[in-house]
Every structure is written in C-alpha cells, then in structure tokens.
Design an enzyme around this catalytic site. Structure first.
Site, PDB file in Angstrom:
ATOM      1  N   ASN A  11       0.952  -0.745   0.509  1.00  0.00           N
ATOM      2  CA  ASN A  11       0.172  -0.300   0.084  1.00  0.00           C
ATOM      3  C   ASN A  11       0.982   1.100   0.191  1.00  0.00           C
ATOM      4  O   ASN A  11       1.398   1.629   1.533  1.00  0.00           O
ATOM      5  CB  ASN A  11      -0.536  -0.101   1.170  1.00  0.00           C
ATOM      6  N   LYS A  13       0.212   4.447  -0.324  1.00  0.00           N
ATOM      7  CA  LYS A  13      -0.638   5.725   0.559  1.00  0.00           C
ATOM      8  C   LYS A  13       0.037   6.545  -0.354  1.00  0.00           C
ATOM      9  O   LYS A  13      -0.390   6.537  -1.604  1.00  0.00           O
ATOM     10  CB  LYS A  13      -0.565   5.409   2.225  1.00  0.00           C
ATOM     11  N   HIS A 101      -9.461   1.382   5.920  1.00  0.00           N
ATOM     12  CA  HIS A 101      -8.087   0.618   6.189  1.00  0.00           C
ATOM     13  C   HIS A 101      -8.717   1.824   7.035  1.00  0.00           C
ATOM     14  O   HIS A 101      -9.043   2.708   6.811  1.00  0.00           O
ATOM     15  CB  HIS A 101      -6.700   1.502   4.792  1.00  0.00           C
ATOM     16  N   GLU A 103      -6.818   4.506   7.841  1.00  0.00           N
ATOM     17  CA  GLU A 103      -6.420   5.745   7.685  1.00  0.00           C
ATOM     18  C   GLU A 103      -7.804   6.630   6.872  1.00  0.00           C
ATOM     19  O   GLU A 103      -7.856   7.167   6.969  1.00  0.00           O
ATOM     20  CB  GLU A 103      -5.432   6.148   7.281  1.00  0.00           C
ATOM     21  N   GLU A 173      -5.144  -4.824  10.511  1.00  0.00           N
ATOM     22  CA  GLU A 173      -4.135  -3.976  11.319  1.00  0.00           C
ATOM     23  C   GLU A 173      -4.239  -3.268  12.432  1.00  0.00           C
ATOM     24  O   GLU A 173      -5.422  -2.350  12.774  1.00  0.00           O
ATOM     25  CB  GLU A 173      -3.740  -3.673   9.791  1.00  0.00           C
ATOM     26  N   GLY A 179       2.704   2.078  10.965  1.00  0.00           N
ATOM     27  CA  GLY A 179       3.548   3.790  10.747  1.00  0.00           C
ATOM     28  C   GLY A 179       4.050   3.712  11.862  1.00  0.00           C
ATOM     29  O   GLY A 179       4.939   5.301  12.085  1.00  0.00           O
ATOM     30  N   SER A 219       3.191  -2.183  10.375  1.00  0.00           N
ATOM     31  CA  SER A 219       5.157  -1.770  10.438  1.00  0.00           C
ATOM     32  C   SER A 219       5.352  -3.131   9.737  1.00  0.00           C
ATOM     33  O   SER A 219       6.247  -3.261  10.646  1.00  0.00           O
ATOM     34  CB  SER A 219       5.196  -1.074  12.298  1.00  0.00           C
TER      35      SER A 219
END
Length: 264
Positions: A11, A13, A101, A103, A173, A179, A219
C-alpha cells in the site's frame, strides 16, 4: 496448515509521483524475473490513483504482480466530485481494492456501513476487496480487541453471500502499529486472526473460513516477515512503508515465498 496462497500487498498510500511509481515497479519486475514463479506469493501493488495506469503498463510486461487500488466509491457514476468508481478501476484492470483502511476510517470518516457498501460494490465488479479491521491502543488496553474487530467484520460482511465471502481478503491491522515502527507480537497477531476466522465461520461456514486469506498489517518489515509467515493463520501481509523500497519489498516477497513452500 490450510493451503491458502499467501498475499504480499504493498500500500503506497499518498506517496510516489508517476515517475517514482514507474521506477519502483520496474525495479520489482527486474528483481522478480529470476524468481521461481511457482513459489511466489500473490503480489499486489496498490499505488495512488494517479499512478494506476503507469503501474498497469509496467505490470503488463512483468506478469508476476497484480494491480490494486487504495479505495473507491461505492457508486458506479454520478455527480460526486473527486471520487473514483469501482467501474473506473475495473476499466484500468485493477484486481484488488483496499477497503476500510484505518486511515480512511480515521481521517475521512468511513463508517462500518460505508465499508460494507464499498465491499459489495467491489465484488459486484468482480474485483477482490481487501477488507481492513483493527483496534486502537486504547481499545487494546481496555481488553476489547476481539469484540471490536468482530463487530467490524460482521458489519463489513453483512448481506454477503457465502460465495462472496469466500472471494474476499481480510487484513488485520492493529491501528497502534501502523506507521509507528511497533509491530504486534506475531503469536498475538495470529491469535486475533484466528478469532477473525472464527467470526467468518459463523457468518458463512467453517470450510469457507478456512479458504479466506487473512493478512497482517502494521509496520511489517524484512526483520519480522519470517516470524509472521511462520504463524498458522497469517496468510500474508499488507505493507505500508516497506513497500516503497524495492529491496525491502522484495525481502517481504521472499518471506511470502517461504510460506508458499510450507503450504505445499
């Protein structure tokens, strides 16, 4: 161990201009040319929408990777400025779409109901949704990881047929590991993924739940991939930062290859 072909999905992003995307894809294509195709995991690249066509052109000559998108609208067309429909992605030969996701949920207000609508739309157009779920650090500390993730999966899969459920991919996740450089302990990640699989079994059948591929994301890096792929129920990885460097992502692909060999 169930014979589920692992997936290593990158991904990207909101990174990479078109020129960067071409360079990265070509580097990966070159690295994979000497690899044994039989032992490769399924490899998915999810660039920004602006780079989809460029990456698709590179993959046409690569043959060992698939094209994914990071999100989409749930409607086919209309006066929705700035949105990209699943029909548009299908037209670009996209095969996978990341849905829900963290985010997207955190920064763009995507609800469980919206995730469900998008999942249905992606399946309708014969692409594969990668449905994301995961808990915050606060939720983990409260001891509600399992119930929270279960509620996300039930909402995302609501109204889907057994046939549809069998086609999709799920990505666990833990939000606190995305991150941050922190990685969920592999055995704990495997435990949560086993729980997710049990939820899928309740929503469909035990047989179908054993076919659904469930990835770990948070991560993921070359130093952790072997331990993660050694777990019974982790079927690959949804990778963020480490997918932006061809050397790192190739190491993750090799980790996925070991899982392929172990499942034969």
């Amino acid at each position: 161990m169930a014979k589920r072909k692992p997936i290593i999905a990158g991904n990207w992003k909101m990174h990479n201009l078109v020129s960067d995307s071409k360079k990265l894809t070509k580097e990966l294509v070159n690295k994979l040319e000497s690899s044994c195709k039989e032992n490769l995991p399924e490899i998915v690249l999810c660039p920004p929408h602006t780079s989809l066509t460029a990456v698709a052109d590179c993959l046409e000559h690569g043959g060992k990777m698939r094209l994914g998108a990071q999100t989409c609208d749930w409607r086919d067309s209309g006066a929705y400025t700035g949105e990209v429909s699943p029909l548009m992605l299908k037209d670009l030969c996209v095969e996978y779409v990341i849905i829900g996701h963290s985010e997207r949920r955190t920064y763009f207000g995507e609800t469980d109901e919206r995730v469900n609508e998008k999942t249905k739309a992606v399946l309708k157009h014969e692409m594969i949704p990668i449905v994301c779920c995961g808990e915050t650090l606060e939720q983990r500390e409260q001891g509600i990881t399992d119930t929270h993730v279960e509620s996300q999966i039930k909402a995302a899969l609501a109204g889907l047929s057994n046939n549809d459920i069998e086609k999709l991919v799920i990505a666990y996740e833990p939000i606190w590991a995305i991150g941050t450089g922190k990685t969920c302990d592999s055995e704990e990640a495997n435990r949560v993924i086993k729980h997710i699989r049990s939820v899928v079994a309740k929503l469909s059948t035990e047989d179908i739940s054993q076919k659904v591929r469930i990835l770990y994301g948070g991560s993921v890096k070359p130093s952790t991939i072997d331990e993660q792929m050694a777990q019974s129920d982790i079927d690959g990885a949804l990778v963020g930062g480490a997918s932006l460097k061809s050397t790192d992502f190739y190491e993750l692909i090799k980790g996925g290859s070991k899982k392929v060999c172990a499942c034969k």
